[in-house]
Design a protein around this motif. Structure first.
Motif, mmCIF file in Angstrom:
data_model
loop_
_atom_site.group_PDB
_atom_site.id
_atom_site.type_symbol
_atom_site.label_atom_id
_atom_site.label_comp_id
_atom_site.label_asym_id
_atom_site.label_seq_id
_atom_site.Cartn_x
_atom_site.Cartn_y
_atom_site.Cartn_z
ATOM 1 N N GLU A 49 0.804 -1.224 0.000
ATOM 2 C CA GLU A 49 0.000 0.000 0.000
ATOM 3 C C GLU A 49 0.838 1.275 0.000
ATOM 4 O O GLU A 49 0.353 2.349 -0.342
ATOM 5 N N GLY A 50 2.128 1.165 0.360
ATOM 6 C CA GLY A 50 2.991 2.337 0.377
ATOM 7 C C GLY A 50 3.727 2.585 -0.919
ATOM 8 O O GLY A 50 4.474 3.569 -1.028
ATOM 9 N N SER A 51 3.540 1.742 -1.911
ATOM 10 C CA SER A 51 4.281 1.890 -3.168
ATOM 11 C C SER A 51 3.933 3.203 -3.866
ATOM 12 O O SER A 51 2.761 3.568 -3.983
ATOM 13 N N GLU A 52 4.965 3.865 -4.334
ATOM 14 C CA GLU A 52 4.793 5.193 -4.931
ATOM 15 C C GLU A 52 3.880 5.177 -6.143
ATOM 16 O O GLU A 52 3.089 6.093 -6.351
ATOM 17 N N SER A 59 1.372 3.230 -6.737
ATOM 18 C CA SER A 59 0.033 2.679 -6.543
ATOM 19 C C SER A 59 -1.001 3.716 -6.943
ATOM 20 O O SER A 59 -0.758 4.931 -6.845
ATOM 21 N N ASN A 86 -1.798 6.119 -4.004
ATOM 22 C CA ASN A 86 -0.788 7.133 -3.701
ATOM 23 C C ASN A 86 -0.653 8.160 -4.816
ATOM 24 O O ASN A 86 -0.372 9.331 -4.551
ATOM 25 N N GLN A 137 -3.321 10.677 -4.305
ATOM 26 C CA GLN A 137 -3.065 11.555 -3.159
ATOM 27 C C GLN A 137 -1.892 12.503 -3.393
ATOM 28 O O GLN A 137 -1.846 13.597 -2.821
ATOM 29 N N SER A 138 -0.942 12.092 -4.228
ATOM 30 C CA SER A 138 0.261 12.907 -4.439
ATOM 31 C C SER A 138 0.150 13.854 -5.621
ATOM 32 O O SER A 138 1.064 14.647 -5.870
ATOM 33 N N HIS A 160 -8.481 5.514 -1.142
ATOM 34 C CA HIS A 160 -8.055 5.911 -2.492
ATOM 35 C C HIS A 160 -7.773 4.702 -3.370
ATOM 36 O O HIS A 160 -7.978 4.757 -4.594
ATOM 37 N N ASP A 161 -7.294 3.621 -2.788
ATOM 38 C CA ASP A 161 -7.115 2.396 -3.577
ATOM 39 C C ASP A 161 -8.456 1.831 -4.015
ATOM 40 O O ASP A 161 -8.575 1.258 -5.103
#
Length: 592
Positions: A254-257, A259, A262, A265-266, A306-307
């Protein structure tokens, strides 16, 4: 959800229902020469295997040899077909029954994968027929896999672009697109996840490639489902490039850039318009820039808001521009696809019977290898074939502190209340098949019912504990799933993906024993509630597996909704209060 290999090892555990934590050696004995000789004569039919896959394939072959021996050791051989017949190619006129009413193609040799065309001989004739549209979509997918899969010029070109970081363009309609399923957890979870990924690949016209794990996983357990093509991601896919997106697939989370969650969100993807109906890549306004070369989809249990936007129509249009999607999931998210607007029409045409989606897709995709199938058929002929009725019982205990007697009492209360097994002073020609990680349950059921069921109480193995990534363990699990699927009725454990797979393959609505969530600690209060419950088990609403972690967010409305109120064919699961499953829509007819 976490747990399912669910099968048990033939060399036993400590009894008493507790888990034996000693890791047993899977290579305890070498096969006798007679078996080795037959093994050398076997044809495996993996014509698309690459040299890079040779070593794990050899290891898995050795594992499944052991499985055949273990099953054979506990079985009477009287009346069995000679072993030589199993490996002798047969001249078979394939019928609609062999091909599951058109679900399967006739483009494979009978010898290369016996289970593909022998499945129907060990199972009840299904009342669920695949639609002509589903059959057409499967043939189209097979052609796509052959044109764009590993070993083709199109695949090599796509791989070079991925590793160079080149993005894709929405106008590149002739380019092949790919979905890589990252397989993990127990075998039941992996089979449900691959089924879900396959349906998504069909809906989005992508080639499905499965990363079975570093140990090869299911690559050698199953026959290839696509003629002249492979569904296994080659180990050489990432080449020698350390930073290739395919180089370390097991590390995505879930922390993969890259994804989807993410990137949303980024700012890598921008949401605009009323209710967020327009989504675009943040640099898409520049004609010189392309969408990213790949996006990672984190759809495993416990994934974030978000996923979960993966199930929104606007986000699906965005993902359609990306040439490579990498998906990590551990469950059955097909009901979520039915709730995703862009797919609704296609799914309605493919599955007029909504509750038969896994039944059709599972029987299309999963064909046990010859060695595993041999273990299944040998055990079935020796122990189950002569019974008037076969009753399958699948027991999975998630909380180690839960007393085994409580589990047994719940099971016995279930079969007595619903008259699934004969009462005292009555004998039937039933046979009972028990699958459990502990031998204790099979022994107690045999003590209770052994004199009442003429077909006997049978437990093929008892593993003691679940072992992820163990090839021999997975081979036994697969064999027992298929043995359960040959039964006439099933009692399964709530939350268990092992039970879901067996019921779906069989086309049966099981009686499901309630269980506390696997993430809860067992308590005395739970024991008391189970002991006094008037419903020790409940009949599942359909043969479909449960989607354990759906998104309740309605993308168009911009709020959470009650999913079982949105569509008439979506219902809550009997074992997972927050889960959903597909149910056949009730048709009301009016008589004048």
């Amino acid at each position: 959800m976490d747990a399912e290999s669910g099968s048990d090892t033939a060399w036993g555990d400590g009894g008493g229902g507790g888990a034996d934590k000693r890791r047993q050696c899977s290579w305890a004995a070498a096969p006798p020469e007679a078996v080795r000789s037959r093994w050398r004569r076997a044809s495996w039919g993996y014509t698309t295997a690459k040299k890079a896959l040779l070593l794990p394939a050899v290891c898995l072959v050795a594992a499944v040899v052991i499985v055949v021996l273990l099953f054979a050791a506990g079985s009477s051989l009287d009346g069995m077909m000679p072993d030589s017949l199993f490996f002798r190619d047969a001249q078979v006129n394939l019928t609609a029954d062999h091909l599951l009413d058109g679900l399967l193609t006739a483009d494979f040799s009978y010898r290369s994968c016996r289970s593909r065309y022998e499945f129907t001989a060990y199972h009840q004739k299904s009342s669920h027929k695949p639609s002509p549209y589903l059959i057409a979509k499967l043939r189209k997918q097979e052609a796509l896999q052959k044109r764009c899969g590993p070993g083709t010029a199109a695949y090599k070109k796509a791989l070079r672009r991925l590793e160079s970081g080149s993005g894709g363009a929405a106008t590149d309609i002739d380019e092949c697109r790919y979905l890589v399923n990252i397989s993990f957890r127990g075998l039941g979870n992996r089979m449900l996840a691959v089924t879900s990924a396959f349906l998504y690949a069909v809906l989005t016209e992508r080639v499905l490639l499965v990363h079975w794990g570093n140990n090869g996983g299911g690559a050698g357990l199953f026959c290839e489902p696509f003629p002249s093509a492979t569904w296994t991601l080659p180990r050489t896919a990432a080449g020698n490039k350390r930073y290739s997106p395919l180089g370390n697939l097991d590390e995505y989370n879930e922390g993969s850039e890259k994804s989807l969650g993410n990137m949303l969100q980024s700012g890598g993807a921008v949401v605009s318009g009323a209710s967020g109906r327009n989504v675009s890549w943040s640099w898409a306004s520049s004609p010189r820039r392309r969408p990213p070369a790949y996006v990672y989809l984190h759809l495993a249990g416990g994934y974030g808001f978000h996923d979960k936007l993966f199930f929104c129509g606007a986000h699906q249009r965005l993902l359609g521009e990306v040439p490579w999607l990498l998906m990590r999931t551990d469950g059955y998210f097909v009901p979520g696809l039915f709730l995703t607007p862009p797919f609704a029409g296609e799914l309605d045409a493919m599955f007029p019977e909504k509750d038969a989606a896994f039944h059709h897709l599972g029987r299309y995709l999963f064909h046990p290898s010859n060695a595993v199938w041999r273990a299944v058929t040998r055990y079935h002929r020796s122990n189950l074939a002569g019974a008037g009725r076969r009753v399958g019982v699948q027991i999975r205990v998630f909380q180690e502190k839960q007393p085994p007697q409580q589990v047994l009492d719940q099971l016995l209360s279930c079969v007595r209340r619903d008259k699934l097994l004969p009462p005292e002073n009555e004998t039937t020609n039933d046979a009972v098949l028990v699958t459990s990680l502990s031998s204790w349950y099979g022994e107690r059921i045999r003590a209770e019912y052994g004199g009442r069921v003429a077909g006997g109480v049978h437990q093929p193995s008892h593993e003691g504990e679940q072992r992820w990534g163990d090839a021999a363990h997975d081979a036994r699990a697969l064999a027992e799933m298929y043995l359960l699927s040959t039964c006439d009725l099933l009692v399964t454990t709530g939350f268990s993906t092992f039970g879901y797979v067996a019921g779906g393959l069989a086309g049966l609505r099981p009686w499901v024993m309630a269980r506390p969530s696997p993430w809860e600690e067992w308590t005395e209060a739970q024991a008391k509630a189970a002991a006094t419950s008037e419903t020790p088990c409940r009949r599942a609403v359909s043969i479909e597996p449960c989607f354990h972690s759906p998104s309740y967010y309605d993308c168009a409305a911009g709020k959470d909704v009650e999913l079982d109120k949105v569509r008439p064919y979506i219902r809550r699961c009997v074992d997972v209060s927050w889960g959903i499953q597909l149910k056949q829509q009730r048709v009301v007819t009016f008589v004048s």
